[in-house]
Design an enzyme around this catalytic site. Structure first.
Site, PDB file in Angstrom:
ATOM      1  N   SER A   8       0.841  -1.196   0.000  1.00  0.00           N
ATOM      2  CA  SER A   8       0.000   0.000   0.000  1.00  0.00           C
ATOM      3  C   SER A   8       0.876   1.246   0.000  1.00  0.00           C
ATOM      4  O   SER A   8       1.676   1.459   0.921  1.00  0.00           O
ATOM      5  CB  SER A   8      -0.897   0.014   1.239  1.00  0.00           C
ATOM      6  N   HIS A  31      -1.225  -1.227  -4.214  1.00  0.00           N
ATOM      7  CA  HIS A  31      -2.497  -0.860  -3.583  1.00  0.00           C
ATOM      8  C   HIS A  31      -2.542   0.656  -3.402  1.00  0.00           C
ATOM      9  O   HIS A  31      -1.680   1.242  -2.736  1.00  0.00           O
ATOM     10  CB  HIS A  31      -2.604  -1.582  -2.241  1.00  0.00           C
ATOM     11  N   ASP A  33      -4.688   3.755  -2.038  1.00  0.00           N
ATOM     12  CA  ASP A  33      -5.785   4.120  -1.141  1.00  0.00           C
ATOM     13  C   ASP A  33      -6.297   5.523  -1.466  1.00  0.00           C
ATOM     14  O   ASP A  33      -5.597   6.511  -1.271  1.00  0.00           O
ATOM     15  CB  ASP A  33      -5.310   4.079   0.317  1.00  0.00           C
ATOM     16  N   MET A  35      -8.869   8.353  -0.519  1.00  0.00           N
ATOM     17  CA  MET A  35      -9.713   8.785   0.616  1.00  0.00           C
ATOM     18  C   MET A  35     -10.201  10.205   0.367  1.00  0.00           C
ATOM     19  O   MET A  35      -9.436  11.056  -0.083  1.00  0.00           O
ATOM     20  CB  MET A  35      -8.893   8.752   1.909  1.00  0.00           C
ATOM     21  N   HIS A  64      -8.278   1.204  -3.997  1.00  0.00           N
ATOM     22  CA  HIS A  64      -9.213   0.995  -2.891  1.00  0.00           C
ATOM     23  C   HIS A  64      -9.873   2.340  -2.589  1.00  0.00           C
ATOM     24  O   HIS A  64      -9.236   3.223  -2.017  1.00  0.00           O
ATOM     25  CB  HIS A  64      -8.417   0.449  -1.682  1.00  0.00           C
ATOM     26  N   MET A  66     -12.003   4.659  -0.651  1.00  0.00           N
ATOM     27  CA  MET A  66     -12.696   4.939   0.614  1.00  0.00           C
ATOM     28  C   MET A  66     -13.356   6.298   0.467  1.00  0.00           C
ATOM     29  O   MET A  66     -12.915   7.305   1.023  1.00  0.00           O
ATOM     30  CB  MET A  66     -11.678   4.912   1.766  1.00  0.00           C
ATOM     31  N   MET A 135     -11.826  -5.590   5.523  1.00  0.00           N
ATOM     32  CA  MET A 135     -10.952  -4.666   6.265  1.00  0.00           C
ATOM     33  C   MET A 135     -10.634  -5.269   7.634  1.00  0.00           C
ATOM     34  O   MET A 135     -11.541  -5.680   8.359  1.00  0.00           O
ATOM     35  CB  MET A 135     -11.639  -3.308   6.451  1.00  0.00           C
ATOM     36  N   ASP A 173      -6.869  -6.231   4.409  1.00  0.00           N
ATOM     37  CA  ASP A 173      -6.197  -4.928   4.384  1.00  0.00           C
ATOM     38  C   ASP A 173      -6.266  -4.304   5.771  1.00  0.00           C
ATOM     39  O   ASP A 173      -7.369  -4.083   6.297  1.00  0.00           O
ATOM     40  CB  ASP A 173      -6.902  -4.031   3.353  1.00  0.00           C
TER      41      ASP A 173
HETATM   42  C1  DX5 Z   1      -6.256   1.811   5.587  1.00  0.00           C
HETATM   43  C2  DX5 Z   1      -5.847   1.469   4.194  1.00  0.00           C
HETATM   44  C3  DX5 Z   1      -4.769   0.478   4.114  1.00  0.00           C
HETATM   45  C4  DX5 Z   1      -3.469   0.906   4.771  1.00  0.00           C
HETATM   46  C5  DX5 Z   1      -2.866  -0.309   5.378  1.00  0.00           C
HETATM   47  O1  DX5 Z   1      -7.489   2.410   5.608  1.00  0.00           O
HETATM   48  O2  DX5 Z   1      -6.949   0.948   3.459  1.00  0.00           O
HETATM   49  O3  DX5 Z   1      -4.521   0.045   2.781  1.00  0.00           O
HETATM   50  O4  DX5 Z   1      -2.545   1.483   3.905  1.00  0.00           O
HETATM   51  O5  DX5 Z   1      -1.740   0.047   6.092  1.00  0.00           O
HETATM   52  P1  DX5 Z   1      -1.048  -0.959   7.120  1.00  0.00           P
HETATM   53  O6  DX5 Z   1      -0.633  -2.172   6.342  1.00  0.00           O
HETATM   54  O7  DX5 Z   1       0.101  -0.190   7.652  1.00  0.00           O
HETATM   55  O8  DX5 Z   1      -2.087  -1.303   8.160  1.00  0.00           O
HETATM   56 ZN    ZN Z   2      -6.479  -0.009   1.516  1.00  0.00          ZN
END
Ligand code: DX5
Ligand code: ZN
Length: 228
Positions: A8, A31, A33, A35, A64, A66, A135, A173
């Site tokens: 990620s 990956h 993220d 947001m 991903h 969010m 999650m 994740d």
């Molecule tokens: C959190 C993200 C994850 C995050 C995971 O909301 O969706 O992808 O980057 O990070 P680690 O592996 O450090 O928990």
């Molecule tokens: Zn994620």
């Protein structure tokens, strides 16, 4: 199926994303993220960064989302070149229509569940998806502690996949690391997102290899994987 490791980039240096992608050569997916500061209390990046990142690396992008209103925004990530687009079940108004739209644009369609969202109401919808993301932390931030209480949900989802004979990948994740990846693989996960456990080390590519080896060794012994 072999274990897949998806680093990620939330834990990478956002000013050096192209280099950070090169640092995890050998990873199955990158990956990404996304947001929006509404669905989760954090803000990261959007379509223009995904477009640029796609040109900067050969590793396929696992986006991903969010975000609120994925019905409106998610197809744009498929158009921007993401190989896989994950929307959240809690945010989608019409998940079947959205999954079909993502697939029609050439990406794999995936749906994510927050820790408090059960899998059971979505059983009939699973054939519409290429991947289900469970999650294992509350979404929003990297570096949080793995929630062991999610293991029964991973197990139940793996049972549904087997019972319906689906070709569905099961991703975890949040808090996935050398200390927790074996529990995830044993419970039925086969795609592993790792942020801090990869980018928090001196050699991210070595961390990817080592996590994959751990997951594959566990999967080789897991009853759910042996049946395949
Ligand atoms: C959190 C993200 C994850 C995050 C995971 O909301 O969706 O992808 O980057 O990070 P680690 O592996 O450090 O928990
Ligand atoms: Zn994620």
């Amino acid at each position: 199926m072999a274990a897949q490791i998806n680093p990620s980039i939330l834990s990478a240096d956002f000013a050096r994303l192209a280099e950070e992608a090169r640092a995890v050569e050998g990873a199955d997916w990158l990956h990404v993220d996304v947001m929006d500061n509404h669905f989760v209390p954090n803000l990261t990046l959007g379509v223009p960064v995904v477009e640029s990142l796609r040109k900067a690396t050969d590793i396929p992008l696992d986006c991903h989302l969010m975000i609120e209103d994925p019905d409106r925004w998610a197809p744009q990530y498929a158009e921007a070149g993401a190989g896989s687009v994950t929307f959240h079940a809690e945010a989608a108004a019409a998940p079947v229509r959205l999954a079909r739209e993502i697939r029609a644009k050439g990406a794999r369609a995936s749906m994510a569940l927050k820790p408090a969202t059960p899998i059971e109401p979505f059983e009939d919808l699973l054939p519409e998806l290429d991947m289900l993301l469970i999650m294992t932390v509350e979404p929003g931030f990297g570096g949080q502690a793995f929630l062991d209480i999610m293991l029964p949900k991973i197990r139940r989802t793996r049972e549904l996949i087997s019972r319906h004979n689906l070709q569905l990948w099961l991703q975890v994740d949040g808090g996935v690391s050398a200390a927790t990846i074996e529990r995830c693989a044993e419970a039925g996960a086969d795609v592993f997102v790792a942020g801090s456990a990869v980018y928090g080390t001196d050699d991210p590519a070595a961390a990817v290899r080592s996590l994959r080896a751990q997951a594959e060794e566990t999967m080789a012994r897991a009853p759910w994987a042996c049946a395949h």
